[in-house]
Structures are given as C-alpha cells and as structure tokens.
Design a protein around this motif. Structure first.
Motif, mmCIF file in Angstrom:
data_model
loop_
_atom_site.group_PDB
_atom_site.id
_atom_site.type_symbol
_atom_site.label_atom_id
_atom_site.label_comp_id
_atom_site.label_asym_id
_atom_site.label_seq_id
_atom_site.Cartn_x
_atom_site.Cartn_y
_atom_site.Cartn_z
ATOM 1 N N UNK A 10 -13.939 -37.660 -86.127
ATOM 2 C CA UNK A 10 -13.729 -37.896 -84.695
ATOM 3 C C UNK A 10 -13.945 -36.606 -83.899
ATOM 4 N N UNK A 11 -13.425 -35.492 -84.407
ATOM 5 C CA UNK A 11 -13.609 -34.216 -83.728
ATOM 6 C C UNK A 11 -15.089 -33.842 -83.684
ATOM 7 N N UNK A 12 -15.808 -34.116 -84.763
ATOM 8 C CA UNK A 12 -17.242 -33.821 -84.788
ATOM 9 C C UNK A 12 -18.000 -34.686 -83.787
ATOM 10 N N UNK A 13 -17.626 -35.955 -83.676
ATOM 11 C CA UNK A 13 -18.284 -36.827 -82.690
ATOM 12 C C UNK A 13 -18.032 -36.345 -81.267
ATOM 13 N N UNK A 14 -16.791 -35.969 -80.979
ATOM 14 C CA UNK A 14 -16.479 -35.459 -79.644
ATOM 15 C C UNK A 14 -17.229 -34.153 -79.384
ATOM 16 N N UNK A 15 -17.321 -33.304 -80.402
ATOM 17 C CA UNK A 15 -18.054 -32.047 -80.257
ATOM 18 C C UNK A 15 -19.531 -32.311 -79.981
ATOM 19 N N UNK A 16 -20.123 -33.256 -80.714
ATOM 20 C CA UNK A 16 -21.536 -33.606 -80.485
ATOM 21 C C UNK A 16 -21.725 -34.197 -79.083
ATOM 22 N N UNK A 40 -14.897 -34.011 -73.041
ATOM 23 C CA UNK A 40 -15.241 -34.142 -74.461
ATOM 24 C C UNK A 40 -14.702 -32.963 -75.266
ATOM 25 N N UNK A 41 -14.719 -31.771 -74.696
ATOM 26 C CA UNK A 41 -14.141 -30.607 -75.385
ATOM 27 C C UNK A 41 -12.636 -30.813 -75.566
ATOM 28 N N UNK A 42 -11.970 -31.294 -74.529
ATOM 29 C CA UNK A 42 -10.527 -31.553 -74.640
ATOM 30 C C UNK A 42 -10.243 -32.638 -75.681
ATOM 31 N N UNK A 43 -11.071 -33.666 -75.731
ATOM 32 C CA UNK A 43 -10.903 -34.716 -76.735
ATOM 33 C C UNK A 43 -11.159 -34.171 -78.137
ATOM 34 N N UNK A 44 -12.064 -33.222 -78.270
ATOM 35 C CA UNK A 44 -12.308 -32.569 -79.560
ATOM 36 C C UNK A 44 -11.038 -31.861 -80.032
ATOM 37 N N UNK A 46 -8.001 -32.529 -79.070
ATOM 38 C CA UNK A 46 -7.004 -33.567 -79.394
ATOM 39 C C UNK A 46 -7.259 -34.156 -80.775
ATOM 40 N N UNK A 47 -8.511 -34.362 -81.122
ATOM 41 C CA UNK A 47 -8.843 -34.907 -82.434
ATOM 42 C C UNK A 47 -8.485 -33.922 -83.545
ATOM 43 N N UNK A 48 -8.737 -32.632 -83.323
ATOM 44 C CA UNK A 48 -8.390 -31.609 -84.319
ATOM 45 C C UNK A 48 -6.875 -31.575 -84.532
ATOM 46 N N UNK A 49 -6.112 -31.774 -83.471
ATOM 47 C CA UNK A 49 -4.644 -31.774 -83.567
ATOM 48 C C UNK A 49 -4.104 -33.072 -84.153
ATOM 49 N N UNK A 50 -4.993 -34.028 -84.435
ATOM 50 C CA UNK A 50 -4.570 -35.247 -85.112
ATOM 51 C C UNK A 50 -4.229 -36.417 -84.206
ATOM 52 N N UNK A 51 -4.623 -36.355 -82.938
ATOM 53 C CA UNK A 51 -4.357 -37.471 -82.026
ATOM 54 C C UNK A 51 -5.172 -38.686 -82.437
ATOM 55 N N UNK A 52 -4.661 -39.858 -82.173
ATOM 56 C CA UNK A 52 -5.367 -41.097 -82.489
ATOM 57 C C UNK A 52 -6.525 -41.338 -81.534
ATOM 58 N N UNK A 58 -7.960 -41.250 -73.908
ATOM 59 C CA UNK A 58 -7.125 -40.933 -72.751
ATOM 60 C C UNK A 58 -7.299 -39.494 -72.311
ATOM 61 N N UNK A 59 -7.301 -38.576 -73.274
ATOM 62 C CA UNK A 59 -7.503 -37.156 -72.957
ATOM 63 C C UNK A 59 -8.879 -36.962 -72.312
ATOM 64 N N UNK A 60 -9.901 -37.601 -72.883
ATOM 65 C CA UNK A 60 -11.246 -37.482 -72.339
ATOM 66 C C UNK A 60 -11.289 -37.918 -70.875
ATOM 67 N N UNK A 61 -10.725 -39.106 -70.590
ATOM 68 C CA UNK A 61 -10.792 -39.624 -69.221
ATOM 69 C C UNK A 61 -9.924 -38.817 -68.259
ATOM 70 N N UNK A 62 -8.739 -38.438 -68.681
ATOM 71 C CA UNK A 62 -7.843 -37.687 -67.789
ATOM 72 C C UNK A 62 -8.422 -36.309 -67.471
ATOM 73 N N UNK A 63 -8.890 -35.600 -68.492
ATOM 74 C CA UNK A 63 -9.441 -34.261 -68.258
ATOM 75 C C UNK A 63 -10.724 -34.342 -67.436
ATOM 76 N N UNK A 64 -11.578 -35.322 -67.728
ATOM 77 C CA UNK A 64 -12.817 -35.477 -66.950
ATOM 78 C C UNK A 64 -12.508 -35.762 -65.485
#
Length: 164
Positions: A10-16, A40-44, A46-52, A58-64
C-alpha cells in the motif's frame, strides 16, 4: 525484497501515485496536481505507520483538500496569469470587405480581412450587405464581430446612417 513489497504494498502504491502526480505537475504550469501529490505522500506515511486502507484514503483526501484550501488563494495572488494575445487578436481594428450578406437572424455572413475569409456577425444585429467595408470590433470564438466602416468612424449603426 519480495517480502518487503508484500508487507508494504500500500505504501509503495501511494508512493508511485505521488511520483506520477508530481510528474503530471512538472509537465503542466497550472498547478493542477501538486495538492494531490502532497495527499499521496501523506497517505504513504500513513501506510508505513500501519493505517488501514480507509484511513489512508481519508488521509489522502483530507491532506489534499487542506493543501488546496490553504495554498491556492496564496498561489493565485503570487502567480499572475496573463492573457496571451493570439494572432487572431491582431485582426481587431482592421478593415475588411463583406463577401456574403451579414444577417444575424439568418446566421449568415462572411468577410475577408487580412487576406483571410471569416464568418462574421454584426455587432449591433443590423444586416450588412455584400461589398460593404467593415471594421472588426471583436472576436467571439471563430466569428468576427464587425461594424460598417462608416458606423465605426461615426459611432452610428448602418440603420441609423440610412435613416438620416
């Protein structure tokens, strides 16, 4: 390596996605996707920290949205987009001759200005006959908005000029 990818897909997908959005941003000059790249960077992260998955979205949309809301007004003040005149704008003020009667109601009319044939409409809605000399007042889409030369010089319409 395969284990790392399996654990962090998931983190790799967000990074890409962030890299792709950054590439889109670099290819344009309109600040189109930079806010989504930040999301997308914020979602990356979040994914590294283990968020679902739902939390990552949610992080992606809120930060964007926050990045867009907080920076866009400032960016618009700093970057002044200027209207770039086109070659067609050079026809404004030029004289031409009517090749086909200009009748706005019938949606007909052609003029030759600067050696080119254009669809034309009358600025004031009054018909203009073949052979008349006209002056280009503006351009609307691919149509020249014209006035008879006499009317353009005196500020009267063709109909007013005929009634005198």
């Amino acid at each position: 390596m395969a284990e790392f990818i399996a654990e962090n897909w998931a983190a790799l997908l967000w990074f890409l996605a962030a890299v792709a959005l950054l590439a889109v941003e670099l290819a344009t000059v309109q600040l189109v996707s930079i806010w989504f790249c930040l999301g997308a960077v914020a979602a990356t992260v979040a994914a590294i920290w283990g968020a679902g998955g739902t939390a990552q979205l949610g992080v992606f949309f809120v930060v964007s949205a926050a990045a867009l809301a907080l920076t866009r007004p400032m960016v618009q003040r700093v970057i002044q987009f200027k209207k770039v005149p086109t070659n067609a704008d050079s026809f404004i003020g030029m004289a031409g001759s009517v090749l086909e009667d200009i009748d706005d109601l019938a949606q007909t009319g052609r003029v030759r200005v600067g050696g080119l044939d254009w669809t034309a409409r009358s600025c004031d809605g009054q018909p203009i006959r073949v052979g008349a000399t006209v002056v280009v007042e503006s351009i609307q889409g691919v149509k020249l908005m014209v006035r008879p030369r006499e009317a353009a010089a005196t500020g009267t319409t063709q109909a007013q000029g005929l009634s005198k």
